[in-house]
Scaffold this motif. Structure first.
Motif, PDB file in Angstrom:
ATOM      1  N   ALA A  24       0.803  -1.107  -0.031  1.00  0.00           N
ATOM      2  CA  ALA A  24      -0.095   0.269  -0.011  1.00  0.00           C
ATOM      3  C   ALA A  24       0.750   1.076   0.193  1.00  0.00           C
ATOM      4  CB  ALA A  24      -0.904  -0.107   1.143  1.00  0.00           C
ATOM      5  N   LEU A  25       0.678   2.169  -0.988  1.00  0.00           N
ATOM      6  CA  LEU A  25       1.536   3.360  -1.131  1.00  0.00           C
ATOM      7  C   LEU A  25       0.645   4.524  -0.734  1.00  0.00           C
ATOM      8  CD1 LEU A  25       3.714   3.405  -4.145  1.00  0.00           C
ATOM      9  CD2 LEU A  25       4.311   3.017  -1.731  1.00  0.00           C
ATOM     10  N   HIS A  26       0.852   5.108   0.369  1.00  0.00           N
ATOM     11  CA  HIS A  26      -0.073   6.234   0.929  1.00  0.00           C
ATOM     12  C   HIS A  26       0.385   7.528   0.454  1.00  0.00           C
ATOM     13  CE1 HIS A  26      -1.489   3.812   4.148  1.00  0.00           C
ATOM     14  NE2 HIS A  26      -0.306   3.172   4.140  1.00  0.00           N
ATOM     15  N   PRO A  27      -0.594   8.221   0.076  1.00  0.00           N
ATOM     16  CA  PRO A  27      -0.245   9.509  -0.354  1.00  0.00           C
ATOM     17  C   PRO A  27       0.786  10.344   0.279  1.00  0.00           C
ATOM     18  CG  PRO A  27      -2.321   9.459   0.727  1.00  0.00           C
ATOM     19  CD  PRO A  27      -1.994   8.331   0.600  1.00  0.00           C
ATOM     20  N   PRO A  28       1.570  10.986  -0.531  1.00  0.00           N
ATOM     21  CA  PRO A  28       2.611  11.653   0.175  1.00  0.00           C
ATOM     22  C   PRO A  28       2.085  12.637   1.193  1.00  0.00           C
ATOM     23  CG  PRO A  28       2.480  12.240  -1.982  1.00  0.00           C
ATOM     24  CD  PRO A  28       1.826  11.115  -1.832  1.00  0.00           C
ATOM     25  N   SER A  29       2.657  12.952   2.313  1.00  0.00           N
ATOM     26  CA  SER A  29       2.441  13.946   3.330  1.00  0.00           C
ATOM     27  C   SER A  29       2.778  15.281   2.474  1.00  0.00           C
ATOM     28  CB  SER A  29       3.312  13.817   4.521  1.00  0.00           C
ATOM     29  OG  SER A  29       4.355  13.408   4.299  1.00  0.00           O
ATOM     30  N   PRO A  30       2.167  16.427   3.049  1.00  0.00           N
ATOM     31  CA  PRO A  30       2.338  17.633   2.560  1.00  0.00           C
ATOM     32  C   PRO A  30       3.889  17.958   1.823  1.00  0.00           C
ATOM     33  CG  PRO A  30       0.827  17.919   3.931  1.00  0.00           C
ATOM     34  CD  PRO A  30       1.438  16.269   4.283  1.00  0.00           C
ATOM     35  N   THR A  89      -8.929   8.218  -0.757  1.00  0.00           N
ATOM     36  CA  THR A  89      -7.921   8.644  -0.049  1.00  0.00           C
ATOM     37  C   THR A  89      -6.506   8.700  -0.723  1.00  0.00           C
ATOM     38  OG1 THR A  89      -7.321   6.235   0.272  1.00  0.00           O
ATOM     39  CG2 THR A  89      -8.849   7.316   1.870  1.00  0.00           C
ATOM     40  N   GLY A  90      -6.492   8.178  -2.046  1.00  0.00           N
ATOM     41  CA  GLY A  90      -5.240   8.484  -2.818  1.00  0.00           C
ATOM     42  C   GLY A  90      -4.340   7.270  -2.427  1.00  0.00           C
ATOM     43  N   ILE A  91      -4.792   6.234  -1.713  1.00  0.00           N
ATOM     44  CA  ILE A  91      -3.908   5.116  -1.455  1.00  0.00           C
ATOM     45  C   ILE A  91      -3.775   4.158  -2.574  1.00  0.00           C
ATOM     46  CG2 ILE A  91      -3.370   3.124  -0.102  1.00  0.00           C
ATOM     47  CD1 ILE A  91      -4.713   4.499   2.552  1.00  0.00           C
ATOM     48  N   ARG A  92      -2.539   3.725  -2.906  1.00  0.00           N
ATOM     49  CA  ARG A  92      -2.636   2.906  -4.297  1.00  0.00           C
ATOM     50  C   ARG A  92      -1.847   1.579  -3.809  1.00  0.00           C
ATOM     51  NH1 ARG A  92       1.737   5.368  -7.984  1.00  0.00           N
ATOM     52  NH2 ARG A  92       0.418   3.988  -9.387  1.00  0.00           N
TER      53      ARG A  92
ATOM     54  N   GLN B 238       6.803   2.047   4.780  1.00  0.00           N
ATOM     55  CA  GLN B 238       7.248   2.952   3.631  1.00  0.00           C
ATOM     56  C   GLN B 238       8.628   3.450   4.065  1.00  0.00           C
ATOM     57  OE1 GLN B 238       4.726   5.658   1.786  1.00  0.00           O
ATOM     58  NE2 GLN B 238       3.100   4.299   1.709  1.00  0.00           N
ATOM     59  N   LEU B 638      -7.324  17.014   1.107  1.00  0.00           N
ATOM     60  CA  LEU B 638      -6.247  16.255   0.567  1.00  0.00           C
ATOM     61  C   LEU B 638      -6.000  16.458  -0.714  1.00  0.00           C
ATOM     62  CD1 LEU B 638      -7.036  12.533   2.066  1.00  0.00           C
ATOM     63  CD2 LEU B 638      -4.826  13.711   1.799  1.00  0.00           C
ATOM     64  N   LEU B 640      -5.153  15.142  -3.962  1.00  0.00           N
ATOM     65  CA  LEU B 640      -5.165  13.965  -4.865  1.00  0.00           C
ATOM     66  C   LEU B 640      -5.353  14.652  -6.464  1.00  0.00           C
ATOM     67  CD1 LEU B 640      -5.221  11.013  -5.041  1.00  0.00           C
ATOM     68  CD2 LEU B 640      -7.703  11.113  -4.630  1.00  0.00           C
TER      69      LEU B 640
END
Lengths: 452, 872
Positions: A24-30, A89-92, B238, B638, B640
Motif C-alpha cells: 500500500a502506497l500512501h499519499p505523500p504527506s504535504p 484517500t489516494g492510497i495505491r 514505507q 487532501l 489528490l
C-alpha cells in the motif's frame, strides 16, 4: 493499513520463495521527500543489511531470478504489475512478485523464510504471529495446495501480512484469520477440483507405484513437475489479478475496520463569522458570474494583499509595541478595543497594512472593517481601520472627535528619539506620531505593561 | 476448588452490585467464566551446548501440602499470594513445598513452537503467538537472548541440575532436534544505547522530525491529531523497519553489571510462554479471543512483569547452596509471580465495568443525551452536597483534568460549521480523513487518550476511588466517566471479499469427467455462494449495474476455452472507479466487452455516479491516458490530483520489449519516467468496494478500562473503585515503576501517575513514579485545588439548582472547559520565546492564579510542548 501482504511458497527445488506481494502506497504527506531522494537513514539500513547472513541475505532480484522455476514465479518478468487506487484517500495498492520498495525486499524475504522454514505451526496449517522490532511483525497463515504431481500430492504455501505496528497487527488477528481463511479455502477447493479431475484422467498414485524407482532418474523425472505454478494448480486464468484485488481489499478493509469518533468543541464565534462571510462571498460571486458571464468581482477585503511585498513590516503585536513604545501602543490598543476609527497615514501601504493585520488580532473578526489604503478619507461607519496616503486631509469633525485616533508615519530623521535599537529597519526609517482628541481614562496600566 | 470459589464470591458481588445500585451502574464484562488454571506458564531454555530444557512448567508442578490435599494448580494462587510475606511472619504460612512431576506430554512440541526449527541469532526479543487447535489453546511467547554474568557462568544449568536431581521421574527435557546453523541476523549498531525513558522520547521525536501536515492552528483537535499522525508515520512500512526502541531486551541471568558486556553473551535463549486454554464453547472461545487480541498490549505488559519476576527468582536461587532448597525457592517465587499474573488477567477479564460511562454514551448514543445530562447533574449535585465544604470534588476534578488530558481536544474549537445544533458537538472531520489516508491503530489511540498521554512530558495516568460506601464510590466513578474521555470506536463489519475461485468452466473443460457438471451447467449452479466469483463476478459484486451482469454472462457463459487463453491476464483491463459520497462504487460498462473498447462516463448523468472508464479487449491504442481527480480533494483538503499514464491494451511481446518494470534492477528504468510514485506502468484494476456495516464495537478500551466497584485493586484500569486501599498500598509503587519501564502504550513514558480519591476521608492524593519517598502512610501528595475548577463546579451546580435544563448546564460546563483551554492558549502565547517566568508575573500579566497554574500548564503542554520546559 500500513502493511503489505504476500503469498509465499516453499518450492521443492528452491526453498521458500515470495510469489506475489501487494503493498500500500500512501499519499505523500504535504512535504514529501523529493523523488529520487532517499529517506534519511535508508542508506545506513541498507548497508546493515549487507551484513545479514547467507540464508537471510536479501538477494537482489537478478540473482534470485536465475534459479527460479515456474513454481517460484507469479507474474512473468516482463509483467508491469497491478495497481488499484483508492480514489477517496489516494492510497495505491501495487502488486508485483517482489515489493518495489527496496527497503521492504528483505523484510518480505525474512517473513517468507521464517513463515515457511523457521516457525513451527502445529499441524503445519494455520495462523502464527511472530516478529521483532528489527525485522517487522508478521501474521502468517500456512496452508497446503493439492498437486497431483508434487511430492506428497501437495505443496506448501503461506500468506503473510507484514507490518511494523505489532499491536495493530495483533489486534487485527481475528479479522485477518477470518478473511484469509476464506481466501485460502477457496484457493484450496479450486485446486482440489483440478487435482480430482487430473487424478481421474491419470491417477498418479498408480503411476508412481508402478514406475520403477531409480535414484538416477528420479530427480530428473521430478524436476519437470516441480515447476507447476499456482495458476496452473488452480487452473485460474486470472489468479494473480484476483489475488491482487483480494490482497488490496484486505489491506484496505483491515485499515478501516475500526473507526474513531472524536468530538470537537463548538467552533468559535470568529470561525462562524468567517464561514458565514465566505458563504456570502460565494453566493455573491455566483450571482455576479450569473449576471455578467463570469466576470470576477473584486474581493471586498483583501487582507492578504501586500504580505509578500518587500519593505519593513510589523511582525507581531510584540513588535508593534516595541516600535511604538509601551504607552503609545497602549493608547492605540485602547482605541482599537473601544471600536474607534484607527487611521494610519503614511507613504508605505505595506507597513500600514501589516500594522492593521496585527491590530486586528485584538478584535473579533466580525468587528473588523478595514480599508487598507485609500486616497480619500472614508467615514467611520465604513471602516474602523483606514490607511491613507500621506497628504490626504482628515475632516475636522473627525480629527476633533474623541472616537478617532490618527497615526502619522513619517520618515525618520537622523538622531531618532527612540533609544531602543532593533534589528529591523522600521525604527531607522520611520517615526510615528499618535494624535487623538480623546483623553483616555488611566486604568491600571501597569497590568498590561508588565506582560508584553 | 479455590478459583471457582473465588469466582463465585466475586460474581456474587458483581450480581449484587447490579441489583442494589440505582440504575445498574456496573456490568460484568466477560461473557464466560474464566478460571485461573486456564493460564499455564512455561519457561524454556535453548542452549547451544545443552539443547532445550524446560525450566518451569506450571502443569508439571505439584504442591506438596499435608494439611490440605489440594491440587497444585488450584491452590497455587492462594498460596503464592502469601508466599513471600508469609515466609517472614508466622509458622502458619510456611511457604508451600512444590514438586516437579512428570513433564507434560506436549512440552517438546511447545518448545519447537517457541524457538522455531531454525535458531535465530537475532539478539533482541521476539514475540510469537500460536493458536493450537486441539485442545484449543493460545500461546504467547517472548523469546529472549540470555545475558549471563561473568562470575557465575553456569547460572541456569545449576538450577537445571537441581531440578533434575530432585525428581528422577523428570528427565531433562533436552530435545534431540538437530539444530541447523543459526540464521545470522546481527543487530544494528543503534542497539547499544542504554536509554532512559526521556532519552528515548527525545530520540523518538528526533526520529519523527517530519513536518506535520497542518501545524497548530489549521487543525482543530491539534494534539490528538498530531499524536495519531506521528503514530502512523512511526509504524509506517514505507520507511522500512525502524526499530523504535529497546530492541535489545534480554533475559537477565546475572545481577552484576558485567553481564552487559556483549562478549559474554552466550548463544542461549530463554522463552517465557503463557498458554491460555480456550473455552470449549464456540461463543465463549470467540469472546475470549476477541478480548485477548484487542487487549494484547495489557497482556504483554503483564507478561513483561512476569518475566522480570522469573529473572529475579533465578538470580536469587543461585545464591542458595543446598540444591533442594534452591529449587524450592525458585519454584515458590515463580509460582507466586504466576499467581499474581493469573489474578491480574482474571480481574482484567472478569471485573465489573461502568455500564454507561457518561461521555462515551453521549458520543455513541446521542438520543440518550438528555437523560444522561440529567442523571449526571443529579449525581454531581448529590456528591457536592455530600462532600460539603471539603473541596473533595474540586480537588479530584483538578487532578483528573490535569492528568487525563483527553478532554482538551474535545473542547478545542472546531473549524467546521456544525451541521447539528450547536449543543451537539460534532466529530472531527480532519481526523476522519487522516484515519483513511494514513491509517493508524484506533485502539492504540484510544488507550493513549484514556491514560491521558497527550501532554509533555509524556505522562500515563489512572484514577482509583477508594471507599467503603459502594454507592458513593460508584457515584464518583460515574461523574468521572464524563471527564475522563476518549474517542468512541466503531467496528465495521466488512463482508468478505472473496474472488479466488476461478472461472468454473476451465478445469472441467480440460477433463472429460462425466461426473462433473458440464460447462453449460456451471453458471447456473455455482458451487458455493462465496466461491462463485472470478474477476468478472468481482465486478458484479462491486457494481450493481445491470449492464455489468451482461458482461459477466458474456464472460462466464463462454463455453469455448480458447477465448480464455492462458494470457487472459494480459488482455488489459483498465478501470478506475471513484467512490461516491455514499460509499458505493458506481461503475458502468459497455454491453459488448470483448474485442471492442468501451468508454463510459457516467459522471455526467448524476452527481452520485462517478466517472468510470472500462476498457477491455484488444488494443486500439497503446497508451491510454486516464485522468481522474479525487472528489474528496476539494472538500477534505487532501491533495489528490494525479495523472496516470496507463499502458493500454498491449500484448506480451510489446510488454517484453518496452517494459522492464520488473526487470533486474529498478535503476534500469528509463530516466524519462518519473520514479515510482508519479507514473509507472501497471495494469490498473478496480479496488473492490468495502461495504461497511458499522456496528458499535464492544472490545475497546473505552468500554473495558472504565471499571466499576471492583473486589480488588487493578493495575490496568483507567478508572475503578475499591473498598480498601490495602492492596493498593502494597502494589502501587511497583506498578507505577513497571508502567514506566514497560508501558502498555508501546511508546516511551516519562512518568506514571495514579490519582487516589478516598471517599471515606474525602481526600485526594496523587502518587507518581518519580517521587518514591512519601510520608508514612501516604500514597502521594495532596492536590492543589484549582480556583477555576472550583468556579466551574459551583456555577454548573448553581445553574442546575436554578432548574435550568440539564442539557443547558452541561453545555455551560463545556463552555467553561473550553475557557480553560483558551486560558492555556494565552499562557502558551505569553511564554513563547521566554526561558524563565516568575509565577507572580503570570498573575500580574495574565491574571493566572498560582493554584491554576499547574492545570493550565498541563493543558497548554498538549498544544504547545515548550510550555512544560519553561515552567518545570
Amino acid at each position: 493499513m500500513n502493511a503489505l501482504v504476500a503469498l509465499c511458497h516453499f518450492c521443492e527445488l528452491h526453498g521458500p520463495r515470495t510469489l506475489f506481494c501487494t503493498e500500500a502506497l500512501h499519499p505523500p504527506s504535504p512535504s514529501p521527500p523529493q523523488p529520487g531522494q532517499s529517506i534519511p537513514g535508508d542508506r545506513d539500513r541498507d548497508g546493515d543489511r549487507e551484513g545479514e547472513g547467507l540464508t537471510m541475505r536479501a538477494h537482489n532480484s537478478a540473482t534470485q531470478r536465475a534459479d527460479m522455476c515456474e513454481g517460484c514465479r507469479s507474474l512473468p518478468a516482463s509483467h508491469p504489475g497491478f495497481v488499484s487506487v483508492d480514489s477517496e484517500t489516494g492510497i495505491r495498492f501495487l502488486s508485483h512478485q517482489h515489493p518495489r520498495q527496496p527497503q521492504l525486499f528483505s523484510v518480505v524475504r525474512q517473513a517468507c523464510v521464517r513463515s515457511l522454514s523457521c516457525e513451527v505451526c502445529p499441524g503445519r496449517e494455520g495462523p502464527i504471529f511472530f516478529g521483532d522490532e528489527q525485522h517487522g511483525f508478521v501474521f502468517s497463515h500456512t496452508f497446503f495446495i493439492k498437486d497431483s504431481l508434487a511430492r506428497g500430492f501437495q505443496r506448501w504455501y503461506s500468506i503473510v501480512m507484514v507490518a511494523m505496528d505489532r499491536i495493530y497487527l495483533i489486534n487485527s488477528w481475528p479479522f485477518l484469520l477470518r478473511h484469509l481463511r476464506l481466501t485460502i479455502q477457496s484457493l484450496q477447493s479450486t485446486a482440489l477440483k483440478v487435482f480430482d479431475s487430473e487424478q481421474c484422467v491419470c491417477p498418479q498414485r498408480a503411476v508412481r507405484m508402478n514406475s520403477a524407482f531409480s535414484p538416477a532418474v528420479f530427480p530428473h523425472q521430478r524436476s519437470g513437475n516441480a515447476a507447476r505454478s499456482l495458476s496452473s494448480l488452480t487452473q485460474h486464468p486470472n489468479l494473480w489479478e484476483s489475488l491482487h484485488s483480494s490482497f488490496s481489499w484486505l489491506l484496505k478493509a483491515c485499515g478501516s475496520r475500526l473507526t474513531e469518533k472524536l468530538l470537537e468543541g463548538a467552533p468559535t464565534e470568529d470561525t462562524l463569522v468567517l464561514i458565514e462571510r465566505q458563504t456570502e462571498q460565494e453566493e455573491e460571486r455566483s450571482v455576479w458570474e450569473g449576471a455578467e458571464g463570469g466576470r470576477s468581482t473584486p474581493p471586498p477585503f483583501d487582507d492578504s494583499r501586500g504580505e509578500d511585498l518587500p519593505g519593513p513590516k510589523f511582525k507581531s503585536l510584540r513588535h508593534l509595541r516595541q516600535v511604538l513604545g509601551a504607552s503609545e501602543f497602549r493608547q492605540l490598543a485602547w482605541h482599537v478595543l473601544m471600536g474607534n476609527q484607527v487611521i494610519w497615514r503614511g507613504g508605505s501601504p505595506v507597513l500600514i497594512q501589516s500594522a492593521f493585520s496585527m491590530l486586528k488580532a485584538l478584535l473579533p473578526v466580525g468587528c473588523v472593517r478595514s480599508v487598507p489604503y485609500s486616497s480619500t478619507y472614508e467615514e467611520a461607519y465604513r471602516c474602523n481601520f483606514l490607511g491613507l496616503s500621506p497628504d490626504v486631509p482628515i475632516p475636522t469633525h473627525v480629527s476633533s472627535s474623541e472616537f478617532c485616533v490618527l497615526v502619522d508615519v513619517m520618515s525618520a530623521e537622523k538622531g531618532s528619539l527612540y533609544p531602543v535599537v532593533c534589528d529591523d529597519d522600521i525604527l531607522s526609517t520611520y517615526q510615528f506620531s499618535i494624535t487623538s482628541a480623546s483623553t483616555q481614562p488611566t486604568d491600571r496600566g501597569t497590568r498590561a505593561s508588565v506582560s508584553l | 476448588m479455590a478459583p471457582t470459589l473465588l469466582q463465585k464470591l466475586f460474581s456474587k458481588k458483581v450480581c449484587s452490585s447490579n441489583n442494589d445500585c440505582a440504575g445498574g451502574l456496573e456490568q460484568r464484562w466477560a461473557l464466560a467464566e474464566f478460571e485461573l488454571a486456564q493460564i499455564r506458564l512455561i519457561v524454556y531454555q535453548d542452549c547451544e551446548r545443552r539443547g532445550r530444557q524446560v525450566l518451569f512448567d506450571s502443569k508439571a508442578i505439584r504442591k506438596l501440602d499435608a494439611v490440605r490435599p489440594h491440587n497444585t494448580e488450584e491452590t497455587g494462587k492462594r498460596q503464592s499470594a502469601t508466599c513471600d510475606t508469609g515466609s517472614q511472619t508466622g509458622p502458619k504460612d510456611i511457604p508451600p513445598t512444590y514438586q516437579y512431576t512428570r513433564p507434560a506430554s506436549d512440552v517438546n512440541m511447545l518448545g519447537e513452537m517457541m524457538f522455531g526449527s531454525v535458531a535465530m541469532s537475532y539478539k533482541g526479543s521476539t514475540l510469537k503467538i500460536h493458536h493450537i487447535r486441539s485442545p484449543p489453546q493460545l500461546m504467547v511467547s517472548k523469546v529472549f537472548s540470555a545475558r549471563v554474568g561473568c562470575s557465575n557462568a553456569g547460572s541456569t544449568s545449576t538450577l537445571q541440575d537441581s531440578l533434575d536431581s530432585i525428581s528422577q521421574t523428570c528427565p531433562s527435557y533436552s530435545s534431540s532436534i538437530a539444530h541447523s546453523m543459526p540464521v545470522d541476523m546481527p543487530g544494528r549498531g543503534r542497539s547499544e544505547d542504554g536509554d532512559s525513558g526521556i532519552a528515548r522520547s527525545a530520540s523518538l521525536s528526533s526520529l519523527l522530525a517530519t513536518p506535520l501536515p497542518s501545524p497548530g492552528s489549521s487543525t482543530s483537535s491539534g494534539s490528538s491529531y498530531q499524536r495519531r499522525w506521528l503514530r502512523s508515520q512511526a509504524t509506517s512500512l514505507q520507511h522500512g523497519p525502524v526499530p523504535r526502541w529497546s530492541t535489545e531486551e534480554m533475559f537477565n541471568l546475572s545481577d552484576d553489571s558485567c553481564g552487559s558486556n556483549p562478549a559474554l553473551v552466550r548463544r542461549k535463549k530463554i522463552a517465557v510462554s503463557i498458554i491460555f486454554s480456550l473455552p470449549e464453547k464456540e461463543e465463549e472461545n470467540k469472546a475470549f479471543q476477541e478480548f485477548f487480541f484487542s487487549h494484547f498490549p495489557l497482556f504483554e505488559s503483564h507478561m513483561n512483569k512476569l518475566k522480570t519476576a522469573i529473572e529475579r527468582a533465578m538470580i536469587l536461587c543461585r545464591r542458595i547452596a543446598e540444591s533442594s532448597q534452591r529449587v524450592q525457592v525458585y519454584l515458590c517465587r515463580v509460582m507466586e509471580a504466576l499467581g499474581d499474573f493469573r489474578m491480574t488477567i482474571w480481574n482484567l477479564y472478569m471485573a465489573p465495568r461502568i455500564s454507561e460511562p457518561v461521555w462515551l454514551t453521549m458520543v455513541s448514543q446521542s438520543a440518550k443525551r438528555s437523560a444522561l445530562c440529567q442523571r449526571f447533574l443529579k449525581e454531581m449535585s448529590h456528591l457536592m452536597d455530600h462532600s460539603g465544604k471539603s473541596q473533595f470534588l474540586p480537588a479530584l476534578l483538578t487532578a483528573v483534568l490535569m492528568y487525563h488530558l483527553a478532554w482538551v481536544p474535545t473542547v478545542m474549537p472546531s473549524n467546521h460549521l456544525p451541521i447539528k445544533p450547536i449543543c451537539e458537538k460534532h466529530s472531527s472531520h480532519s481526523l476522519d480523513l487522516l484515519a483513511k489516508s494514513h491509517p493508524y491503530n484506533p485502539l492504540w489511540a484510544q488507550l493513549g487518550d484514556l491514560y491521558g498521554v497527550l501532554g509533555c512530558p509524556v505522562r500515563v495516568c489512572r484514577t482509583v476511588v477508594v471507599g467503603r460506601r459502594r454507592e458513593l464510590v460508584q457515584r464518583v466513578l460515574y461523574i468521572l466517566s464524563y471527564f475522563i474521555r476518549c474517542s468512541d470506536l466503531q467496528e465495521s463489519d466488512c463482508k468478505t471479499y472473496d474472488i479466488i475461485s476461478p472461472n468454473p468452466c476451465t478445469p472441467q473443460d480440460h477433463t472429460d469427467n462425466p461426473a462433473k457438471p458440464t460447462p453449460s451447467e456451471v453458471p447456473e449452479t455455482p458451487p458455493c455462494p462465496e466461491q462463485t466469483s472470478d474477476l468478472a463476478t468481482t465486478l458484479t459484486q462491486a457494481v450493481p449495474a445491470p449492464d455489468q451482469n451482461k458482461l459477466l454472462v458474456s464472460l462466464s457463459e463462454n463455453p469455448d476455452p480458447t477465448s480464455f487463453p492462458e494470457s487472459t491476464n494480459d488482455s488489459l483491463l483498465s478501470l478506475s472507479t471513484q467512490d461516491s459520497e455514499t460509499g458505493l462504487d458506481c461503475l458502468s460498462a459497455g454491453p459488448d466487452p470483448v474485442g471492442t473498447e468501451t468508454e463510459f462516463d457516467s459522471s455526467n448523468q448524476s452527481p452520485l455516479l462517478h466517472r468510470a472508464h472500462f476498457l477491455i479487449g484488444c488494443p486500439q491504442e497503446q497508451e491510454e491516458e486516464v485522468h481522474f481527480k479525487g472528489h474528496t480533494a476539494a472538500s477534505g483538503g487532501l491533495c489528490l490530483d494525479k495523472k496516470w499514464s496507463l499502458r493500454g491494451l498491449m500484448d506480451m511481446q510489446q510488454n517484453e520489449s518496452l517494459d522492464s518494470a520488473l526487470g533486474d534492477s529498478d535503476a534500469e528504468e528509463t530516466p524519462t519516467r518519473q520514479p515510482f510514485v508519479a507514473t509507472e506502468k501497471h495494469y490498473e484494476l478496480p479496488l473492490p468496494s468495502c461495504e461497511m456495516n458499522i456496528k458499535p464495537s464492544v472490545n475497546h478500551f473505552g468500554r473495558s478500562l472504565l471499571g466499576g466497584y471492583c473486589p480488588q485493586y487493578m493495575p490496568d484500569f483507567v478508572l475503578h473503585g475499591i473498598s480498601s486501599d490495602q492492596r493498593l498500598k502494597q502494589c502501587l509503587m511497583a506498578d507505577l515503576e513497571h508502567t514506566v519501564l514497560h508501558p502498555a502504550l508501546d511508546e516511551p513514558v516519562a512518568e506514571a501517575v495514579c490519582i487516589v480519591a478516598d471517599t471515606d476521608r474525602l481526600c485526594v492524593q496523587v502518587a507518581t513514579s518519580q517521587r518514591r519517598v512519601c510520608e508514612a502512610g501516604r500514597l502521594g501528595r495532596d492536590v492543589l485545588v484549582s480556583g477555576l475548577v472550583c468556579n466551574i463546579l459551583t456555577s454548573v451546580i448553581q445553574l442546575h439548582k436554578l432548574n435550568l435544563s440539564a442539557e443547558f448546564c452541561v453545555m455551560h460546563l463545556e463552555d467553561r472547559l473550553q475557557e480553560l483551554y483558551f486560558k492555556s492558549c494565552t499562557l502558551a502565547e505569553y511564554l513563547r520565546g521566554q526561558t524563565r517566568v516568575h509565577v507572580r508575573e503570570l498573575g500580574l500579566a495574565l491574571g493566572i492564579e498560582s493554584s491554576d497554574l499547574p492545570l493550565l500548564a498541563a493543558v497548554a503542554s498538549t498544544h504547545s510542548p515548550y510550555v512544560a520546559q519553561i515552567l518545570l
